[in-house]
Design a protein around this motif. Structure first.
Motif, PDB file in Angstrom:
ATOM      1  N   ALA A   1       0.850  -1.185   0.000  1.00  0.00           N
ATOM      2  CA  ALA A   1       0.000   0.000   0.000  1.00  0.00           C
ATOM      3  C   ALA A   1       0.883   1.231   0.000  1.00  0.00           C
ATOM      4  O   ALA A   1       1.901   1.287   0.699  1.00  0.00           O
ATOM      5  CB  ALA A   1      -0.905   0.010   1.235  1.00  0.00           C
ATOM      6  N   SER A   2       0.508   2.216  -0.816  1.00  0.00           N
ATOM      7  CA  SER A   2       1.223   3.486  -0.795  1.00  0.00           C
ATOM      8  C   SER A   2       0.299   4.560  -1.354  1.00  0.00           C
ATOM      9  O   SER A   2      -0.875   4.308  -1.622  1.00  0.00           O
ATOM     10  CB  SER A   2       2.524   3.406  -1.590  1.00  0.00           C
TER      11      SER A   2
ATOM     12  N   SER B   1      -1.363   6.966  -4.013  1.00  0.00           N
ATOM     13  CA  SER B   1      -1.736   6.627  -5.386  1.00  0.00           C
ATOM     14  C   SER B   1      -1.108   7.559  -6.412  1.00  0.00           C
ATOM     15  O   SER B   1      -1.323   7.391  -7.599  1.00  0.00           O
ATOM     16  CB  SER B   1      -3.253   6.634  -5.526  1.00  0.00           C
TER      17      SER B   1
ATOM     18  N   SER C   1      -1.906  -1.313  -3.751  1.00  0.00           N
ATOM     19  CA  SER C   1      -3.204  -0.767  -3.342  1.00  0.00           C
ATOM     20  C   SER C   1      -3.127   0.595  -2.671  1.00  0.00           C
ATOM     21  O   SER C   1      -2.058   1.079  -2.294  1.00  0.00           O
ATOM     22  CB  SER C   1      -3.899  -1.759  -2.387  1.00  0.00           C
ATOM     23  N   THR C   2      -4.267   1.192  -2.508  1.00  0.00           N
ATOM     24  CA  THR C   2      -4.417   2.432  -1.744  1.00  0.00           C
ATOM     25  C   THR C   2      -4.685   2.084  -0.278  1.00  0.00           C
ATOM     26  O   THR C   2      -4.762   0.924   0.095  1.00  0.00           O
ATOM     27  CB  THR C   2      -5.605   3.242  -2.284  1.00  0.00           C
ATOM     28  N   GLY C   3      -4.831   3.104   0.543  1.00  0.00           N
ATOM     29  CA  GLY C   3      -5.274   2.882   1.928  1.00  0.00           C
ATOM     30  C   GLY C   3      -4.163   2.883   2.948  1.00  0.00           C
ATOM     31  O   GLY C   3      -4.369   2.455   4.084  1.00  0.00           O
ATOM     32  N   SER C   4      -2.988   3.390   2.568  1.00  0.00           N
ATOM     33  CA  SER C   4      -1.849   3.344   3.490  1.00  0.00           C
ATOM     34  C   SER C   4      -2.020   4.256   4.696  1.00  0.00           C
ATOM     35  O   SER C   4      -1.250   4.170   5.645  1.00  0.00           O
ATOM     36  CB  SER C   4      -0.566   3.715   2.748  1.00  0.00           C
TER      37      SER C   4
ATOM     38  N   LEU D   1      -7.121  -1.155   1.778  1.00  0.00           N
ATOM     39  CA  LEU D   1      -6.374  -1.844   2.836  1.00  0.00           C
ATOM     40  C   LEU D   1      -7.225  -2.040   4.103  1.00  0.00           C
ATOM     41  O   LEU D   1      -7.211  -3.115   4.707  1.00  0.00           O
ATOM     42  CB  LEU D   1      -5.095  -1.088   3.153  1.00  0.00           C
TER      43      LEU D   1
ATOM     44  N   LEU E   1       3.350  -1.535   4.075  1.00  0.00           N
ATOM     45  CA  LEU E   1       2.879  -0.148   4.012  1.00  0.00           C
ATOM     46  C   LEU E   1       4.074   0.723   3.650  1.00  0.00           C
ATOM     47  O   LEU E   1       4.847   1.124   4.530  1.00  0.00           O
ATOM     48  CB  LEU E   1       2.282   0.296   5.353  1.00  0.00           C
TER      49      LEU E   1
END
Lengths: 558, 558
Positions: free
Chosen positions: A236-237, A239, A304-307, A315, A335
């Protein structure tokens, strides 16, 4: 501490006026206006994300009041890079006048155009590149390459008859950047030799000693973690962090894994970055998320997104088993991101949730999987020494960051009187190498909530805070207009106060007798009777429960 | 992820049952019950502080349900040290049975007694010291010195016919502690040689590599900062951190400054610590806060509370100029404290406020003015290797900390099946060196809000979250019972939604006509009419504003 507000004098011809509208005293909603000889240039137009004392707010905009009656005088908006805190408020500005020209790099404009499309606005835009010069009314612009946590960021030198300003935008000075695009210190040196009258410089990491580590130092860590992973890997990171994603793609490819993008903004932004050539996708690495599920677990990386622990992002949903991909024992989640202050509890809840599902969670706290996008103190010192600006206005930071940056400037020999500590709305006039604060505008927060802009006020937020902490008790009484006698009620309902409305049986007779007493003494005015109810219930709840819910009484005459 | 709850079997005679009631999966409300042969021993009884998704809650207690019908069987409560997360729930337990004996060190009991006094409870207590043994029913206790961020902390070894448990409480292994009182590794070695069947061990810093730095490393930093300060110095820290305060007193004395304590808990706790000899006050250093104002600015250090940005504590009030001491240019403020996750925004707001007033703010982020009170991974490895316990139950941590601690245990050779990852309510039975999870109780959060305990439920908190994010709209309509005709209203009021109730003029006719239609089709039931109003307003607000306030309709028959 309230800012002491005072009107600036009328602007003289030949003087450049600089007003930071947002981004001073906060990390977000960066926006500066430059005015000379009746024309206005804007640099950046971003949003700020709300904190916990601004509940329910979606976004916070810069306060456009200094320009809202001057829209016709705006010659253009320069966007230094494509982050939300620099471009997010553009749609709201263009709603006021949709033909204001936008000037920025290829990636920046592609991102802002995608955003404007959602708002159904098609902008007038001009793509520029480093080294390019443009004339916009009385402003001569030169664009300078800088590196940051998004590709294609630009600083802008603004020359006018009153002097030259250099605005860095966000930047750092990675000396081995992934795309080879250095912060152009040769240009800084040349501009410095010609003379910079005002240097507006990113303060985010001014209180961090030393130097920001290389972005390329993360690749080997990602590679090692992915190599050791036995089952699925989720990274996750942010975008928009093209170079971080690039390193994930490369590490995946090196380990024979394919990559599927997850999350709307990740899919959209990486599509744009790949189309424009900023993201170099290794051959046969990308795979559609729907097909990825058919691969063996040890052949896939989900990007993915949500970090930041955002509850609706991929996430968090994975951690709550509310996503088609359900992490389990043997899976690895990385993450590769910072931990933005205020998000800690949310992020740790996600980490704990994933850990509980059996996943091995790698994050900034236990591995070197993130570096900042902003210049630390050591880098800023280089800048001051190469540029030797006459005056400095630290921007882009909370107040302590601005102060730390001003101290660095002074350490390199810039006199204290030439380092300006401003706030949003500080009015700085520049002429003949002299920069002076000449006024302070009263600028506020403009809250976006749902489809409303600026309708939610600080008073509403205060009500929300009380409601959110304590709930409310509403009391409705219908009285006979002539006699003041209670004919219906009191009906009492509460939310967020107690599960069972039966607790109010105790106070109902107190209300009836207080109203009877008021009626006896001749009070008939519904507003006065409302106050009687408020006092009666307020006293009771405070004594019985030591709590202070919002009390919402209503006395209706029938 | 919901825990799968299952009943443990009836407890066999001669088996020791261990149930962590709080502190697993959270940092706070530590409490464990031990039961054998019909008798119960409790270790610690602390509170948890609420997070942002638990708005308005003052404190969270452990769920006493496993013991509430067994109060008569409790032989005593051992308190390992005097922090709120270990003693804060004692008053609530003693409200259930006020003669449960409390066992702890001198400082621990003094702090808990001061707290109980506020609740008007006088406890039965027994002061113990390291090395001491006590027999409480079937439990043979031995107390072992450990060091932590409060003096006089104790681990406790609990021997029963079923085996021996060592519970560390909170601890670290500072090898040069200020008071010379080491974590007693000789005792750990001796206990380990006799055999520890279950090791319950602090996990807070299990995911921090290496070793916690020495507390004594802070003194020279404080000394240097105070030496360089030209005007007043304010130091904020935890009000129970005797050794931190000791170092402030020493640094002040060395620089010819006097110290005034600020903040109710600081004054109270340091009074207790000085009276009992834990705080060694240098001669003529302490001065009453009221007299301190007469000293020259460069002769005073204020030692205050509020290091976590708590809005009502001294430091926040200073930053808001809402305290008799108003910081200004040249003053120095030191936050000699950690930054507890979730408090970042509040702490940074205080730092920014103080910076804006001109103070020089020194904190963990820019100087080495804090060390943790908990053992890091390196220290925990020493413990495992010295003790060689048969079974390990990591406690005192969020889930990721427990997992990190379990991994450390396994790295020292403890088999995976002997490291128990539990949650609050996990039931562990121990006999003949075998520890097994035999059940999982369903334990909840018990919220203290004002004077109420356990009355606020998760449903109330959900309502508060909605109210806090979106506000509410209340609609009152009085209808004629016979005809359903609207006789009064709709009266519409909103809070946290919009400033001006005039926005509702648009929806009022919609409500009237929806009610008329319902009446025409024969609907008379006030509840059904209420739903008509709710739907009408809900649809309108969602379409017009894209927002979802709580809608509170009320239809009254007159």
């Amino acid at each position: 501490m309230p800012v002491s507000v005072y009107e600036p004098p009328a602007l003289e011809p030949g003087t450049l006026r600089v007003i930071p509208i947002g981004g001073l005293g906060e990390i977000g909603r960066n926006m500066t206006m430059f005015e000379i000889d009746g024309k206005i240039l804007i640099v950046d137009c971003g949003v700020l994300f709300p904190e916990e004392h601004q509940p329910g707010v979606d976004l916070i905009l810069p306060d456009f009041s200094p320009i809202k009656d001057r829209l016709g005088d705006i010659v253009g908006v320069v966007l230094t890079h494509g982050h939300e805190d620099h471009i997010g408020a553009v749609p709201y500005l263009l709603r006021l006048r949709n033909d204001i020209p936008l000037i920025g790099s290829g990636l920046t404009l592609a991102l802002v155009e995608a955003k404007l499309k959602e708002h159904r606005i098609k902008p007038y835009s001009l793509t520029v590149t480093e080294g390019q010069t443009e004339k916009l009314g009385p402003f001569d612009l030169e664009f300078v390459a800088v590196n940051h946590s998004i590709p294609d960021a630009l600083a802008v030198a603004i020359s006018t008859s009153a002097g030259t300003v250099l605005a860095t935008g966000d930047f750092k000075m990675d000396q081995l950047p992934l795309d080879g695009r250095l912060t152009d210190l040769r240009a800084f040196a040349r501009l410095g030799e010609k003379g910079i009258d005002l240097f507006m410089v990113d303060s985010t990491n001014a209180d961090v000693p030393g130097f920001t580590p290389l972005e390329s130092s993360i690749g080997p860590v990602l590679d090692q973690v992915i190599q050791k992973a036995t089952r699925r890997v989720v990274v996750a990171s942010f975008s928009s962090h093209v170079h971080r994603v690039q390193q994930v793609l490369d590490a995946a490819a090196a380990n024979g894994r394919r990559v599927a993008f997850l999350g709307r903004s990740m899919v959209r932004n990486m599509g744009i970055a790949a189309d424009l050539g900023y993201l170099k996708v290794p051959k046969d690495v990308l795979i559609d998320y729907k097909k990825a599920k058919d691969l063996p677990d040890d052949r896939i990386v989900y990007m993915s997104t949500g970090s930041q622990g955002e509850p609706m992002a991929v996430l968090s949903r994975m951690a709550n088993l509310d996503h088609a991909i359900e992490p389990g024992p043997g899976d690895t989640v990385i993450l590769a991101s910072s931990l933005i202050p205020g998000n800690e509890n949310a992020v740790y809840r996600v980490i704990d949730g994933l850990t509980k599902l059996g996943a091995n969670v790698v994050h900034k706290g236990n591995a070197k999987v993130h570096v900042s996008g902003h210049a630390a103190a050591g880098e800023l010192l280089y800048c001051y020494n190469i540029l030797k600006p006459k005056n400095v206005l630290p921007v882009h930071g909370e107040y302590r960051h601005l102060v730390a940056n001003a101290k660095l400037a002074m350490q390199t020999g810039i006199p204290e009187e030439n380092t300006i500590l401003g706030e949003d709305g500080t009015v700085v006039d520049l002429k003949d190498g002299v920069a002076k604060v000449v006024g302070q505008l009263d600028l506020g927060f403009v809250y976006v909530d749902g489809s409303t802009v600026g309708e939610i006020t600080d008073a509403d937020l205060k009500d929300r805070r009380i409601l959110g902490e304590e709930g409310f008790i509403s009391i409705i009484v219908v009285v006979e207009a002539a006699t003041g006698k209670v004919v219906v009620g009191p009906e009492i309902h509460a939310r967020g106060f107690a599960e069972d409305d039966a607790v109010f049986n105790e106070v109902k007779p107190k209300i009836v007798s207080a109203l009877a007493e008021a009626a006896k003494s001749g009070t008939r005015d519904p507003h006065a009777l409302t106050q009687v109810v408020r006092r009666t219930v307020g006293r009771w709840v405070n004594t019985s429960y030591r709590r202070r819910p919002m009390i919402v009484p209503l006395v209706i005459e029938a």
